[in-house]
Design a protein around this motif. Structure first.
Motif, PDB file in Angstrom:
ATOM      1  N   ILE A  91       0.861  -1.183   0.000  1.00 32.34           N
ATOM      2  CA  ILE A  91       0.000   0.000   0.000  1.00 32.34           C
ATOM      3  C   ILE A  91       0.897   1.232   0.000  1.00 32.34           C
ATOM      4  O   ILE A  91       1.791   1.359   0.841  1.00 32.34           O
ATOM      5  CB  ILE A  91      -0.919   0.033   1.238  1.00 32.34           C
ATOM      6  N   ARG A  92       0.670   2.102  -0.951  1.00 36.75           N
ATOM      7  CA  ARG A  92       1.472   3.316  -1.022  1.00 36.75           C
ATOM      8  C   ARG A  92       0.794   4.389  -0.170  1.00 36.75           C
ATOM      9  O   ARG A  92      -0.363   4.724  -0.362  1.00 36.75           O
ATOM     10  CB  ARG A  92       1.599   3.809  -2.473  1.00 36.75           C
ATOM     11  N   LEU A  93       1.545   4.931   0.774  1.00 32.42           N
ATOM     12  CA  LEU A  93       1.026   5.949   1.676  1.00 32.42           C
ATOM     13  C   LEU A  93       1.591   7.312   1.307  1.00 32.42           C
ATOM     14  O   LEU A  93       2.765   7.445   0.965  1.00 32.42           O
ATOM     15  CB  LEU A  93       1.405   5.640   3.132  1.00 32.42           C
ATOM     16  N   VAL A  94       0.733   8.303   1.397  1.00 33.21           N
ATOM     17  CA  VAL A  94       1.156   9.677   1.140  1.00 33.21           C
ATOM     18  C   VAL A  94       1.087  10.421   2.462  1.00 33.21           C
ATOM     19  O   VAL A  94       0.022  10.544   3.067  1.00 33.21           O
ATOM     20  CB  VAL A  94       0.251  10.365   0.098  1.00 33.21           C
ATOM     21  N   ASP A  95       2.240  10.897   2.924  1.00 36.12           N
ATOM     22  CA  ASP A  95       2.278  11.664   4.171  1.00 36.12           C
ATOM     23  C   ASP A  95       1.772  13.072   3.913  1.00 36.12           C
ATOM     24  O   ASP A  95       2.298  13.780   3.072  1.00 36.12           O
ATOM     25  CB  ASP A  95       3.708  11.751   4.722  1.00 36.12           C
ATOM     26  N   LYS A  96       0.766  13.443   4.640  1.00 36.87           N
ATOM     27  CA  LYS A  96       0.204  14.778   4.482  1.00 36.87           C
ATOM     28  C   LYS A  96      -0.217  15.315   5.847  1.00 36.87           C
ATOM     29  O   LYS A  96      -0.952  14.650   6.574  1.00 36.87           O
ATOM     30  CB  LYS A  96      -1.002  14.738   3.549  1.00 36.87           C
ATOM     31  N   GLU A  97       0.264  16.477   6.187  1.00 34.38           N
ATOM     32  CA  GLU A  97      -0.088  17.064   7.471  1.00 34.38           C
ATOM     33  C   GLU A  97      -1.559  17.485   7.458  1.00 34.38           C
ATOM     34  O   GLU A  97      -2.002  18.210   6.576  1.00 34.38           O
ATOM     35  CB  GLU A  97       0.798  18.287   7.765  1.00 34.38           C
ATOM     36  N   THR A  98      -2.301  16.997   8.423  1.00 38.62           N
ATOM     37  CA  THR A  98      -3.726  17.313   8.489  1.00 38.62           C
ATOM     38  C   THR A  98      -3.948  18.668   9.141  1.00 38.62           C
ATOM     39  O   THR A  98      -3.082  19.208   9.824  1.00 38.62           O
ATOM     40  CB  THR A  98      -4.465  16.246   9.309  1.00 38.62           C
ATOM     41  N   GLU A  99      -5.148  19.202   8.941  1.00 43.52           N
ATOM     42  CA  GLU A  99      -5.505  20.456   9.603  1.00 43.52           C
ATOM     43  C   GLU A  99      -5.480  20.277  11.120  1.00 43.52           C
ATOM     44  O   GLU A  99      -5.044  21.147  11.850  1.00 43.52           O
ATOM     45  CB  GLU A  99      -6.900  20.899   9.149  1.00 43.52           C
ATOM     46  N   LEU A 100      -5.968  19.122  11.574  1.00 40.16           N
ATOM     47  CA  LEU A 100      -5.956  18.838  13.003  1.00 40.16           C
ATOM     48  C   LEU A 100      -4.518  18.775  13.511  1.00 40.16           C
ATOM     49  O   LEU A 100      -4.196  19.307  14.568  1.00 40.16           O
ATOM     50  CB  LEU A 100      -6.675  17.513  13.290  1.00 40.16           C
ATOM     51  N   GLY A 101      -3.660  18.139  12.727  1.00 40.87           N
ATOM     52  CA  GLY A 101      -2.255  18.060  13.113  1.00 40.87           C
ATOM     53  C   GLY A 101      -1.622  19.431  13.239  1.00 40.87           C
ATOM     54  O   GLY A 101      -0.861  19.697  14.170  1.00 40.87           O
ATOM     55  N   LYS A 102      -1.948  20.320  12.309  1.00 33.73           N
ATOM     56  CA  LYS A 102      -1.418  21.688  12.353  1.00 33.73           C
ATOM     57  C   LYS A 102      -1.894  22.402  13.624  1.00 33.73           C
ATOM     58  O   LYS A 102      -1.125  23.104  14.284  1.00 33.73           O
ATOM     59  CB  LYS A 102      -1.886  22.469  11.121  1.00 33.73           C
ATOM     60  N   LYS A 103      -3.181  22.217  13.942  1.00 28.89           N
ATOM     61  CA  LYS A 103      -3.742  22.879  15.124  1.00 28.89           C
ATOM     62  C   LYS A 103      -3.079  22.364  16.404  1.00 28.89           C
ATOM     63  O   LYS A 103      -2.769  23.134  17.315  1.00 28.89           O
ATOM     64  CB  LYS A 103      -5.251  22.641  15.193  1.00 28.89           C
ATOM     65  N   MET A 104      -2.855  21.041  16.468  1.00 24.37           N
ATOM     66  CA  MET A 104      -2.232  20.466  17.642  1.00 24.37           C
ATOM     67  C   MET A 104      -0.792  20.955  17.788  1.00 24.37           C
ATOM     68  O   MET A 104      -0.320  21.218  18.891  1.00 24.37           O
ATOM     69  CB  MET A 104      -2.255  18.937  17.550  1.00 24.37           C
ATOM     70  N   LYS A 105      -0.115  21.076  16.666  1.00 25.11           N
ATOM     71  CA  LYS A 105       1.272  21.558  16.691  1.00 25.11           C
ATOM     72  C   LYS A 105       1.315  23.003  17.201  1.00 25.11           C
ATOM     73  O   LYS A 105       2.176  23.379  18.007  1.00 25.11           O
ATOM     74  CB  LYS A 105       1.876  21.470  15.295  1.00 25.11           C
TER      75      LYS A 105
END
Length: 347
Positions: free
Chosen positions: A163-177
């Motif tokens: 399975i090919r995964l694409v790493d993408k920062e989520t909006e939730l991830g940005k908010k948590m950061k």
């Protein structure tokens, strides 16, 4: 102060989302990966709601409600994943996910429960407050390590199943950061403020006991901490060049410096004068009226006038100090609340 709320709320729970490049199909490797990701996403959403409550809500009931919903989200996810069959040959991945969620649950129910208990006494001393914040940081580190282990397990699972995964920062991830960085700055500045703030409380306790030696000792320590704080607060990295908390802290530290350098010596003089008055008063009261000399009576009467004026000045000074003290503490709390409101997303 909200500065001493759980830091675990600001962990980057879902900093990366693993998007599946191929089409989802039922009962295949992609489908199972999506199922796990969806359950973890629900937990992350609950965590973010809790984060927002702590940052923006003034209602303890709402904050506690969001905390309970967070725990419920975790419990439901655990039940669903335990009941669901792992994709063929992937029992190890299921075990890794459950271990991650079990650790997460243990941290919330145990480590962070201890932190809540520590919070009850954190305000009693600088060492307690420092230990409280350190305990949060250690628990946060364990949570971050667990999250990383979960992310690594996802990647390994995807690799085994092509399975090919694409790493993408989520909006939730940005908010948590963002939340993480905001609370880090706030806590760093708060510790500088608190070190002098708690020392002043010790000094005030000595004042209420009329203990001149303890007053002087605590005033000296407060002056040292305030001077050190003035330098230390300038070394703290700002968040987006926002100096609000630093400015509020400097205002407070300047108050403590003025208090110890100018006002406390006046208060100590009052206590010394009062001791002198009590000595003269006790001496004259031990004598009968016929044995009292004119000089002793005149000295006593002059001291009565002097002490009455000193009491009046002492009360005025204390009243003014209390007014200024309440003002600077209110200003710091307001600056803190506004800082969080400005920088932590509301949605």
């Amino acid at each position: 102060m909200k500065s001493n709320y759980f830091r675990f709320i600001i962990l980057v729970l879902s900093l990366l989302t693993f998007q599946i490049a191929s089409a989802q199909r039922i009962k295949n490797a992609n489908d199972y990966l999506s199922f796990i990701g969806k359950e973890n996403g629900k937990i992350s959403k609950s965590m973010w709601n809790y984060t927002k409550s702590l940052a923006h809500s003034k209602s303890p009931r709402k904050i506690e409600g969001d905390r309970k919903r967070l725990l419920k989200s975790l419990e439901r996810a655990l039940i669903k994943i335990k009941r669901a069959e792992a994709y063929e040959g992937e029992d190890a991945y299921k075990k890794q996910v459950l271990e991650y969620m079990d650790l997460y649950s243990s941290l919330l129910k145990n480590d962070y429960a201890k932190i809540v208990d520590m919070k009850e006494v954190a305000e009693q001393s600088y060492d307690f407050m420092e230990a409280y914040i350190l305990a949060q940081e250690l628990a946060d580190k364990r949570m971050q390590e667990a999250q990383q282990a979960y992310a690594n397990a996802q990647k390994d699972y995807a690799a085994r199943n092509n399975i090919r995964l694409v790493d993408k920062e989520t909006e939730l991830g940005k908010k948590m950061k963002i939340s993480n960085e905001v609370f880090d700055h706030k806590n760093d500045v708060y510790l500088v403020f608190f070190k002098s703030n708690i020392q002043e409380r010790f000094m005030l306790s000595a004042l209420s006991s009329n203990d001149i030696s303890a007053i002087q000792q605590n005033a000296n320590a407060l002056q040292t901490f305030a001077k050190e704080g003035m330098t230390a607060v300038d070394t703290i990295a700002l968040y987006k060049e926002d100096k609000a908390l630093v400015k509020a802290t400097k205002v407070a530290l300047q108050f403590y410096l003025d208090e110890t350098q100018n006002t406390v010596p006046q208060l100590i003089e009052f206590f010394l004068l009062n001791e002198k008055f009590q000595t003269i008063k006790d001496a004259i009261e031990k004598k009968s009226q016929k044995d009292r000399t004119k000089k002793e009576i005149d000295t006593y009467n002059n001291m009565v006038n002097e002490i009455n004026k000193a009491v009046e000045d002492f009360n005025k000074t204390n009243a003014q100090l209390n007014k200024e003290r309440n003002k600077i503490i209110t200003q710091w709390n307001e600056a803190s609340a506004k800082f969080l409101s400005r920088h932590i997303p509301k949605e």
